[in-house]
Design a protein around this motif. Sequence first.
Motif, PDB file in Angstrom:
ATOM      1  N   ALA A  54       0.899  -0.684  -0.058  1.00 53.52           N
ATOM      2  CA  ALA A  54      -0.027  -0.034   0.060  1.00 53.52           C
ATOM      3  C   ALA A  54       0.821   1.181   0.067  1.00 53.52           C
ATOM      4  CB  ALA A  54      -0.890   0.076   1.019  1.00 53.52           C
ATOM      5  N   ALA A  55       1.588   1.340   0.801  1.00 55.72           N
ATOM      6  CA  ALA A  55       2.765   2.250   0.944  1.00 55.72           C
ATOM      7  C   ALA A  55       3.609   2.691  -0.473  1.00 55.72           C
ATOM      8  CB  ALA A  55       4.017   2.254   2.221  1.00 55.72           C
ATOM      9  N   GLU A  56       4.035   1.810  -1.287  1.00 54.09           N
ATOM     10  CA  GLU A  56       4.815   1.983  -2.520  1.00 54.09           C
ATOM     11  C   GLU A  56       3.478   1.846  -3.613  1.00 54.09           C
ATOM     12  OE1 GLU A  56       6.291  -2.593  -3.164  1.00 54.09           O
ATOM     13  OE2 GLU A  56       8.247  -1.691  -1.838  1.00 54.09           O
ATOM     14  N   VAL A  57       2.476   1.457  -3.371  1.00 54.64           N
ATOM     15  CA  VAL A  57       1.298   2.050  -3.869  1.00 54.64           C
ATOM     16  C   VAL A  57       0.310   3.865  -4.318  1.00 54.64           C
ATOM     17  CG1 VAL A  57      -1.330   2.286  -4.428  1.00 54.64           C
ATOM     18  CG2 VAL A  57       0.092   0.026  -4.542  1.00 54.64           C
ATOM     19  N   ASP A  58       1.094   4.154  -3.061  1.00 51.58           N
ATOM     20  CA  ASP A  58       1.165   5.790  -2.915  1.00 51.58           C
ATOM     21  C   ASP A  58       1.932   5.688  -3.389  1.00 51.58           C
ATOM     22  OD1 ASP A  58      -1.643   4.630  -1.389  1.00 51.58           O
ATOM     23  OD2 ASP A  58      -0.886   5.108   0.926  1.00 51.58           O
ATOM     24  N   LEU A  59       3.264   5.671  -2.960  1.00 59.13           N
ATOM     25  CA  LEU A  59       4.629   6.361  -3.542  1.00 59.13           C
ATOM     26  C   LEU A  59       3.768   6.426  -5.371  1.00 59.13           C
ATOM     27  CD1 LEU A  59       6.901   8.300  -3.405  1.00 59.13           C
ATOM     28  CD2 LEU A  59       7.623   5.865  -3.117  1.00 59.13           C
ATOM     29  N   VAL A  60       3.812   5.611  -5.972  1.00 63.47           N
ATOM     30  CA  VAL A  60       3.831   5.783  -7.473  1.00 63.47           C
ATOM     31  C   VAL A  60       2.476   6.326  -7.891  1.00 63.47           C
ATOM     32  CG1 VAL A  60       3.187   4.223  -9.138  1.00 63.47           C
ATOM     33  CG2 VAL A  60       4.771   3.554  -7.454  1.00 63.47           C
ATOM     34  N   ASP A  61       1.628   6.905  -6.734  1.00 64.06           N
ATOM     35  CA  ASP A  61       0.520   7.703  -7.044  1.00 64.06           C
ATOM     36  C   ASP A  61       0.911   8.972  -7.108  1.00 64.06           C
ATOM     37  OD1 ASP A  61      -1.309   5.716  -7.781  1.00 64.06           O
ATOM     38  OD2 ASP A  61      -2.364   6.011  -5.697  1.00 64.06           O
ATOM     39  N   ALA A  62       2.121   9.544  -5.866  1.00 60.09           N
ATOM     40  CA  ALA A  62       2.399  10.447  -6.105  1.00 60.09           C
ATOM     41  C   ALA A  62       3.361  10.872  -6.753  1.00 60.09           C
ATOM     42  CB  ALA A  62       3.216  10.891  -4.395  1.00 60.09           C
ATOM     43  N   GLU A  63       4.219  10.586  -7.054  1.00 64.23           N
ATOM     44  CA  GLU A  63       4.590  10.416  -8.290  1.00 64.23           C
ATOM     45  C   GLU A  63       4.236  10.918  -9.844  1.00 64.23           C
ATOM     46  OE1 GLU A  63       7.617   6.790  -8.204  1.00 64.23           O
ATOM     47  OE2 GLU A  63       8.655   7.608  -6.924  1.00 64.23           O
ATOM     48  N   CYS A  64       3.783   9.563  -9.983  1.00 58.56           N
ATOM     49  CA  CYS A  64       2.213  10.356 -11.179  1.00 58.56           C
ATOM     50  C   CYS A  64       1.830  11.890 -10.806  1.00 58.56           C
ATOM     51  CB  CYS A  64       1.524   9.040 -11.669  1.00 58.56           C
ATOM     52  SG  CYS A  64       1.903   7.917 -11.538  1.00 58.56           S
ATOM     53  N   ARG A  65       1.206  11.879  -9.976  1.00 61.21           N
ATOM     54  CA  ARG A  65       1.026  14.074  -9.793  1.00 61.21           C
ATOM     55  C   ARG A  65       2.162  14.258  -9.879  1.00 61.21           C
ATOM     56  NH1 ARG A  65      -1.888  14.387  -3.959  1.00 61.21           N
ATOM     57  NH2 ARG A  65      -2.097  16.381  -4.590  1.00 61.21           N
ATOM     58  N   ASP A  78       2.720  17.615 -12.567  1.00 60.38           N
ATOM     59  CA  ASP A  78       2.442  19.441 -12.772  1.00 60.38           C
ATOM     60  C   ASP A  78       3.514  19.043 -11.665  1.00 60.38           C
ATOM     61  OD1 ASP A  78       1.942  21.924 -12.575  1.00 60.38           O
ATOM     62  OD2 ASP A  78       0.181  21.360 -11.706  1.00 60.38           O
ATOM     63  N   PRO A  79       5.012  18.562 -11.809  1.00 64.70           N
ATOM     64  CA  PRO A  79       5.968  18.874 -11.678  1.00 64.70           C
ATOM     65  C   PRO A  79       5.449  20.316 -10.012  1.00 64.70           C
ATOM     66  CG  PRO A  79       6.845  18.207 -13.498  1.00 64.70           C
ATOM     67  CD  PRO A  79       5.301  19.094 -13.508  1.00 64.70           C
ATOM     68  N   ALA A  80       5.201  21.414 -10.792  1.00 64.94           N
ATOM     69  CA  ALA A  80       5.099  22.560  -9.380  1.00 64.94           C
ATOM     70  C   ALA A  80       3.716  22.653  -8.460  1.00 64.94           C
ATOM     71  CB  ALA A  80       5.061  24.123 -10.641  1.00 64.94           C
ATOM     72  N   ASP A  81       3.045  21.834  -8.703  1.00 66.53           N
ATOM     73  CA  ASP A  81       1.990  21.658  -7.486  1.00 66.53           C
ATOM     74  C   ASP A  81       3.060  21.460  -6.213  1.00 66.53           C
ATOM     75  OD1 ASP A  81      -0.033  21.105  -6.370  1.00 66.53           O
ATOM     76  OD2 ASP A  81      -0.740  19.381  -8.303  1.00 66.53           O
ATOM     77  N   ALA A  82       2.803  22.184  -5.106  1.00 62.99           N
ATOM     78  CA  ALA A  82       2.772  22.345  -4.393  1.00 62.99           C
ATOM     79  C   ALA A  82       2.539  21.590  -3.000  1.00 62.99           C
ATOM     80  CB  ALA A  82       2.286  23.513  -3.606  1.00 62.99           C
ATOM     81  N   LEU A  83       0.956  20.547  -3.989  1.00 64.01           N
ATOM     82  CA  LEU A  83       0.360  19.702  -3.527  1.00 64.01           C
ATOM     83  C   LEU A  83       0.793  18.252  -3.962  1.00 64.01           C
ATOM     84  CD1 LEU A  83      -3.550  20.612  -3.507  1.00 64.01           C
ATOM     85  CD2 LEU A  83      -2.112  20.766  -1.399  1.00 64.01           C
ATOM     86  N   ALA A  84       1.043  18.629  -4.922  1.00 61.98           N
ATOM     87  CA  ALA A  84       2.165  17.021  -5.440  1.00 61.98           C
ATOM     88  C   ALA A  84       2.910  16.830  -4.851  1.00 61.98           C
ATOM     89  CB  ALA A  84       1.796  16.799  -7.292  1.00 61.98           C
ATOM     90  N   LYS A  85       4.085  18.105  -4.238  1.00 66.37           N
ATOM     91  CA  LYS A  85       5.253  17.468  -3.810  1.00 66.37           C
ATOM     92  C   LYS A  85       4.959  17.381  -2.756  1.00 66.37           C
ATOM     93  CE  LYS A  85       7.250  21.508  -6.613  1.00 66.37           C
ATOM     94  NZ  LYS A  85       8.091  23.068  -6.687  1.00 66.37           N
ATOM     95  N   ARG A  86       3.760  18.027  -2.037  1.00 63.59           N
ATOM     96  CA  ARG A  86       3.682  17.786  -0.429  1.00 63.59           C
ATOM     97  C   ARG A  86       3.457  16.030   0.054  1.00 63.59           C
ATOM     98  NH1 ARG A  86      -0.685  20.030   3.228  1.00 63.59           N
ATOM     99  NH2 ARG A  86      -0.596  19.494   5.471  1.00 63.59           N
TER     100      ARG A  86
END
Length: 94
Positions: free
Chosen positions: A28-39, A43-51
């Motif tokens: 589950a943690a690895e899936v969350d990481l992949v989702d966050a990497e996709c976000r 959009d590399p400038a998205d502050a929420l995606a970075k967080r």
Amino acid sequence: MNRLNGPVAEGPTRGDLAAIEAEWPQIAAEVDLVDAECRLLADPADALAKRAHRRAVSSLLLLLVQQANHDAAIKPAPVYMITNLGPAATAEAA
């Protein structure tokens, strides 16, 4: 039925299911990481995606450290005893 090995299993065994259940927090943690990497890639400038990416990396690292500590508690490192308390022998020149 497999003529070489006998009957073929219909699905995962109880042991297989138990192993999957034990690994599920890491999955589950690895899936969350992949989702966050996709976000973040979308959009590399998205502050929420970075967080979200930082949070996912931190969660996965915390989980891995907890697992390592748990494994170390189950199988402790070997303990070595010093048997010769006298002065150390001098090393010979090579």
